[in-house]
Write an enzyme that holds these catalytic residues in place. Structure first.
Site, PDB file in Angstrom:
ATOM      1  CE  LYS A   1      20.405  38.717  76.778  1.00 27.89           C
ATOM      2  NZ  LYS A   1      21.576  39.038  75.804  1.00 27.89           N
TER       3      LYS A   1
ATOM      4  NE  ARG B   1      27.026  42.848  73.910  1.00 27.11           N
ATOM      5  CZ  ARG B   1      25.828  42.191  74.100  1.00 27.11           C
ATOM      6  NH1 ARG B   1      24.604  42.664  74.855  1.00 27.11           N
ATOM      7  NH2 ARG B   1      25.673  40.885  73.733  1.00 27.11           N
TER       8      ARG B   1
HETATM    9  C1  LIG Z   1      20.778  38.894  74.591  1.00 28.61           C
HETATM   10  C2  LIG Z   1      21.576  38.329  73.347  1.00 28.61           C
HETATM   11  C3  LIG Z   1      20.915  37.866  72.259  1.00 28.61           C
HETATM   12  C4  LIG Z   1      19.335  38.077  72.083  1.00 28.61           C
HETATM   13  O1  LIG Z   1      19.041  39.556  72.037  1.00 28.61           O
HETATM   14  P1  LIG Z   1      17.369  39.723  71.619  1.00 28.61           P
HETATM   15  O2  LIG Z   1      17.472  41.387  71.571  1.00 28.61           O
HETATM   16  O3  LIG Z   1      16.728  39.458  72.934  1.00 28.61           O
HETATM   17  O4  LIG Z   1      16.970  39.028  70.536  1.00 28.61           O
HETATM   18  C5  LIG Z   1      21.701  37.450  71.101  1.00 28.61           C
HETATM   19  N1  LIG Z   1      23.022  37.471  71.345  1.00 28.61           N
HETATM   20  C6  LIG Z   1      23.717  37.910  72.256  1.00 28.61           C
HETATM   21  C7  LIG Z   1      25.172  37.591  72.306  1.00 28.61           C
HETATM   22  C8  LIG Z   1      22.917  38.450  73.473  1.00 28.61           C
HETATM   23  O5  LIG Z   1      23.796  38.656  74.444  1.00 28.61           O
END
Ligand SMILES: *Cc1c(COP(=O)(O)O)cnc(C)c1O
Length: 365
Positions: free
Chosen positions: A38, A131
């Site tokens: 993302k 969250r």
């Molecule tokens: C963005 C996201 C990740 C990855 O997070 P990083 O800190 O970039 O490794 C993993 N799981 C979920 C649910 C996310 O939204």
């Protein structure tokens, strides 16, 4: 061909290199890694760099991004809790989705039935970060309901921390997932193969060897992109932190005072600015701004350059002590933090270039 500015230059061989390091570090502990796309808007050249490193599984928070990679041959995970309104596309474009609402999961089941498919889900559990996720006390109840859904297959439990509440993953909170899985097995005779133990903030537990052995999946974005674990911001050994470089062009250079003249009101973003008087300095304006970047997430490669601030389209630098004398038309280079990579990769005004260095860094790790 002349480059356009501002731009982000992505060194794909550094991405592949980081990805290999993280993949092998986790594999040693029996952990599969989902490569999270993302932050770079699922740009296909970067996804290919992950696949070249051996990734077989990628994840994104947006269905549009999964759709973009429809032709890419790998498993796809939807990371953000599914929207009811997108249930059809979730079934179509993802192999597995993360969920926490029974109402939505029922709709996913219905939509999967309509196309004669079974959709895999991971149930997200909130272990403290506040969250996403079902509260621990509600997990057994919702699992029972999910088991009744014909077209949904519950394949695991997952959690996400350090994103909102800043809660750090550790043995104690991750063991809560492990224990829940045991309870589910005992109570319902349901074996859940996956325990998805978080994001880049869980990497430090892999590095120091204290990750519970039952955790067999992590979802990693920042670790690959910037070579850092995110619980403490520590570097991951042998990883690059400069795979993404922002470049901007100087449009004005003048010697000016450091304190504005006149009555000080609000700046363009409604804040009252404060100034430290450093006398007359050589100030450069770079043609990039808050619409494209996060100012406090930018780090000039020339350590003698500092940042005064930025408005929507103008970045103001102190270049008095720059390593080499700068002039209008020169290009200034910056490393970026996560938020700044996110902003610049998302901005339509920032051009993206993919560089592939010689094979030197593509050695086996
Ligand atoms: C963005 C996201 C990740 C990855 O997070 P990083 O800190 O970039 O490794 C993993 N799981 C979920 C649910 C996310 O939204």
């Amino acid at each position: 061909m002349r480059k356009q500015y501002p731009c982000v230059e992505v060194d794909l061989s550094k991405i592949t290199y980081n990805a290999k390091q993280i993949l092998s570090m986790c594999k040693n502990k029996g952990i599969d890694v989902v490569g999270v796309t993302k932050v770079f808007c699922a740009e296909i050249p970067i996804i290919n760099a992950l696949l070249q490193a051996g990734f077989t599984h990628v994840g994104d928070s947006r269905v549009q991004n999964l759709k973009k990679m429809e032709q890419i041959n790998c498993k796809k995970m939807l990371l953000r809790i599914s929207m009811e309104s997108e249930a059809e596309q979730v079934i179509k474009y993802s192999d597995v989705s993360l969920n926490s609402e029974l109402k939505t999961i029922k709709i996913l089941s219905q939509k999967a039935k309509e196309v004669n498919r079974t959709h895999n889900i991971i149930l997200m559990v909130d272990i403290g970060d506040l969250r996403e996720g079902v509260l621990i006390k509600d997990v057994l109840g919702i699992v029972k309901e999910i088991m009744n859904l014909q077209h949904i297959k519950l394949v695991g439990l997952g959690t996400n921390v350090t994103c909102y509440g800043g809660v750090i993953p550790d043995r104690d909170n991750l063991m809560k997932l492990v224990n829940l899985r045991s309870e589910i097995k005992n109570l319902y005779k349901l074996d859940l193969p996956i325990i998805s133990g978080g994001n880049s903030s869980s990497l430090y537990l892999v590095m120091n060897g204290s990750i519970p052995k039952e955790i067999n999946q992590l979802r990693v974005g920042e670790g690959i992109i910037l070579g850092r674990e995110t619980s403490f911001g520590g570097p991951i050994p042998n990883c690059y932190d400069d795979a993404f470089i922002l470049k901007g062009e100087i449009v004005e250079i003048k010697d000016k005072p450091t304190v504005p003249t006149g009555k000080i009101g609000m700046d363009a973003f409604g804040n009252k600015p404060h100034f430290q008087d450093k006398g007359i300095r050589k100030r450069a304006i770079v043609a990039v701004g808050r619409q494209d970047i996060k100012v406090d997430g930018l780090f000039p490669l020339d350590k003698n350059i500092s940042i005064f601030g930025a408005s929507s389209d103008h970045l103001l630098l102190d270049v008095t002590d720059s390593a080499s004398p700068l002039k209008v038309g020169d290009i200034v280079e910056f490393k970026m933090d996560y938020g700044c990579v996110l902003a610049s990769m998302t901005s339509n005004y920032v051009k993206k270039y993919y560089e592939k260095q010689p094979e030197y860094s593509l050695v086996n790790c």
